[in-house]
Design a protein around this motif. Structure first.
Motif, mmCIF file in Angstrom:
data_model
loop_
_atom_site.group_PDB
_atom_site.id
_atom_site.type_symbol
_atom_site.label_atom_id
_atom_site.label_comp_id
_atom_site.label_asym_id
_atom_site.label_seq_id
_atom_site.Cartn_x
_atom_site.Cartn_y
_atom_site.Cartn_z
ATOM 1 N N LYS A 49 0.829 -1.211 0.000
ATOM 2 C CA LYS A 49 0.000 0.000 0.000
ATOM 3 C C LYS A 49 0.863 1.262 0.000
ATOM 4 C CE LYS A 49 -4.142 -1.844 2.293
ATOM 5 N NZ LYS A 49 -4.996 -1.752 3.502
ATOM 6 N N MET A 50 1.915 1.244 0.807
ATOM 7 C CA MET A 50 2.787 2.411 0.881
ATOM 8 C C MET A 50 3.546 2.634 -0.417
ATOM 9 S SD MET A 50 4.279 1.993 4.785
ATOM 10 C CE MET A 50 5.156 3.558 4.828
ATOM 11 N N MET A 51 3.843 1.554 -1.124
ATOM 12 C CA MET A 51 4.581 1.655 -2.382
ATOM 13 C C MET A 51 3.672 1.915 -3.575
ATOM 14 S SD MET A 51 7.828 1.160 -1.666
ATOM 15 C CE MET A 51 8.613 0.597 -3.177
ATOM 16 N N SER A 52 2.380 1.893 -3.357
ATOM 17 C CA SER A 52 1.417 2.065 -4.439
ATOM 18 C C SER A 52 1.491 3.462 -5.047
ATOM 19 C CB SER A 52 0.001 1.812 -3.909
ATOM 20 O OG SER A 52 -0.969 2.110 -4.902
ATOM 21 N N SER A 53 1.174 3.545 -6.325
ATOM 22 C CA SER A 53 1.122 4.848 -7.003
ATOM 23 C C SER A 53 -0.238 5.512 -6.804
ATOM 24 C CB SER A 53 1.404 4.671 -8.500
ATOM 25 O OG SER A 53 0.443 3.778 -9.073
ATOM 26 N N TYR A 81 11.183 6.104 10.616
ATOM 27 C CA TYR A 81 12.162 5.541 9.681
ATOM 28 C C TYR A 81 11.469 4.959 8.453
ATOM 29 C CZ TYR A 81 15.715 2.500 7.697
ATOM 30 O OH TYR A 81 16.579 1.890 6.826
ATOM 31 N N GLY A 82 10.445 4.136 8.679
ATOM 32 C CA GLY A 82 9.767 3.466 7.575
ATOM 33 C C GLY A 82 9.121 4.433 6.597
ATOM 34 N N ILE A 83 8.466 5.459 7.111
ATOM 35 C CA ILE A 83 7.820 6.445 6.251
ATOM 36 C C ILE A 83 8.864 7.188 5.419
ATOM 37 C CG2 ILE A 83 6.515 8.616 6.234
ATOM 38 C CD1 ILE A 83 5.024 7.556 8.718
ATOM 39 N N ALA A 84 9.935 7.638 6.081
ATOM 40 C CA ALA A 84 10.964 8.411 5.380
ATOM 41 C C ALA A 84 11.617 7.602 4.264
ATOM 42 C CB ALA A 84 12.012 8.899 6.369
ATOM 43 N N VAL A 85 11.969 6.355 4.563
ATOM 44 C CA VAL A 85 12.660 5.517 3.578
ATOM 45 C C VAL A 85 11.719 5.100 2.448
ATOM 46 C CG1 VAL A 85 13.784 3.285 3.242
ATOM 47 C CG2 VAL A 85 14.374 4.703 5.219
ATOM 48 N N GLY A 89 12.049 9.756 -2.800
ATOM 49 C CA GLY A 89 12.018 9.686 -4.262
ATOM 50 C C GLY A 89 10.633 9.708 -4.856
ATOM 51 N N LYS A 90 9.606 9.789 -4.017
ATOM 52 C CA LYS A 90 8.223 9.801 -4.508
ATOM 53 C C LYS A 90 7.583 11.169 -4.271
ATOM 54 C CE LYS A 90 7.566 4.897 -3.394
ATOM 55 N NZ LYS A 90 7.530 4.415 -4.784
ATOM 56 N N THR A 91 6.736 11.568 -5.208
ATOM 57 C CA THR A 91 6.017 12.839 -5.088
ATOM 58 C C THR A 91 4.541 12.603 -5.340
ATOM 59 O OG1 THR A 91 7.953 14.071 -5.862
ATOM 60 C CG2 THR A 91 5.834 15.207 -5.925
ATOM 61 N N PHE A 92 3.719 13.195 -4.486
ATOM 62 C CA PHE A 92 2.276 13.070 -4.618
ATOM 63 C C PHE A 92 1.655 14.468 -4.643
ATOM 64 C CE2 PHE A 92 3.807 9.258 -2.454
ATOM 65 C CZ PHE A 92 3.186 8.230 -3.161
#
Length: 270
Positions: A49-53, A81-85, A89-92
């Motif tokens: 889910k976090m990696m989803s576009s 840590y998890g959210i930042a990593v 590189g992603k923009t919404f």
């Protein structure tokens, strides 16, 4: 409220013990555990889910983290840590970007005594990556401030070197806006030498972008207020017109806020 500083001092007055440091006696012993906790805990479905576009999936994933945190506050640092990593590189859209940065800030504020250095570093790297986004400036600056107070202001500025040296004019602009905010609000407790600050500011006084130069002149004016007249000699290597502009800015700095001047000239930073 401005504080008086002795011009003879080469560094800021002895740093006050910040509330974050007082509450963090175990920081050294937990300096690198957040990445391990995150990797061992995070479910594959949540990672997907976090990696989803799709922004809906991202928002849902952040809500799930919030629900988990309410059950177990000890995971706050790992979530930073998890959210930042994950979102590096992603923009919404601005709405989603705000949700991401506010989630990180929430966990840092709620668990300030137990945020580990690897979590803080990940958050700072994410913030530096997104520093050109004006929609999340307030939240980013708060995260930077808390890192400086809890870990080190000098370390923060070292990490921000790519911002001050950025080829895009926007990067040094945003970096100087933050630096001036830092100097205006946290000078008494900062662990930064005068020499380090001069090394950052002096080359930007000759930057080809006018706004960068204006912000750098503001930085010099603040340094003048903190260290006194001796600071001027540190900029004698610059060409005469630049020195004249610095002197003008020092004279006008008593009545005009650097931040307000920047915003009036750059209401929509590019």
């Amino acid at each position: 409220s401005e504080r008086e500083h002795s011009p003879q001092r080469e560094k800021y007055p002895e740093r006050k013990s910040s509330p974050l440091r007082q509450r963090s006696p175990l920081r050294k012993s937990i300096s690198s555990s957040s990445s391990i906790i995150w990797t061992q805990w995070v479910p594959n479905e949540l990672v997907s889910k976090m990696m989803s576009s799709k922004w809906q999936d991202v928002m849902e994933a952040l809500e799930e983290l919030q629900s988990e945190f309410e059950l177990d506050h000890s995971k706050g640092s790992a979530f930073v840590y998890g959210i930042a990593v994950t979102f590096s590189g992603k923009t919404f859209t601005p709405k989603v970007m705000l949700k991401i940065i506010r989630s990180m800030l929430f966990y840092i504020q709620e668990e300030s005594a137990s945020i580990t250095e690897d979590a803080y570093s990940a958050a700072i790297l994410y913030g530096i990556e997104k520093i050109a986004d004006p929609h999340i400036e307030k939240e980013l600056f708060l995260i930077f401030d808390m890192y400086g107070s809890s870990i080190s202001y000098a370390s923060l500025l070292e990490k921000m070197a790519p911002v001050f040296n950025g080829k895009s004019k926007t990067l040094p602009q945003r970096g100087l806006v933050y630096l001036n905010h830092l100097l205006n609000n946290y000078a008494p407790e900062m662990d930064i030498t005068k020499e380090m600050l001069i090394e950052i500011v002096r080359p930007l006084c000759s930057h080809p972008d006018n706004t960068v130069r204006i912000l750098a002149f503001d930085s010099v004016a603040i340094l003048h207020r903190l260290f006194g007249e001796q600071i001027i000699s540190e900029f004698h290597s610059l060409i005469r017109p630049i020195q004249d502009e610095i002197r003008k800015r020092i004279e006008s700095n008593r009545t005009i806020s650097p931040t307000s001047r920047y915003k009036s000239q750059n209401s929509s930073p590019r």
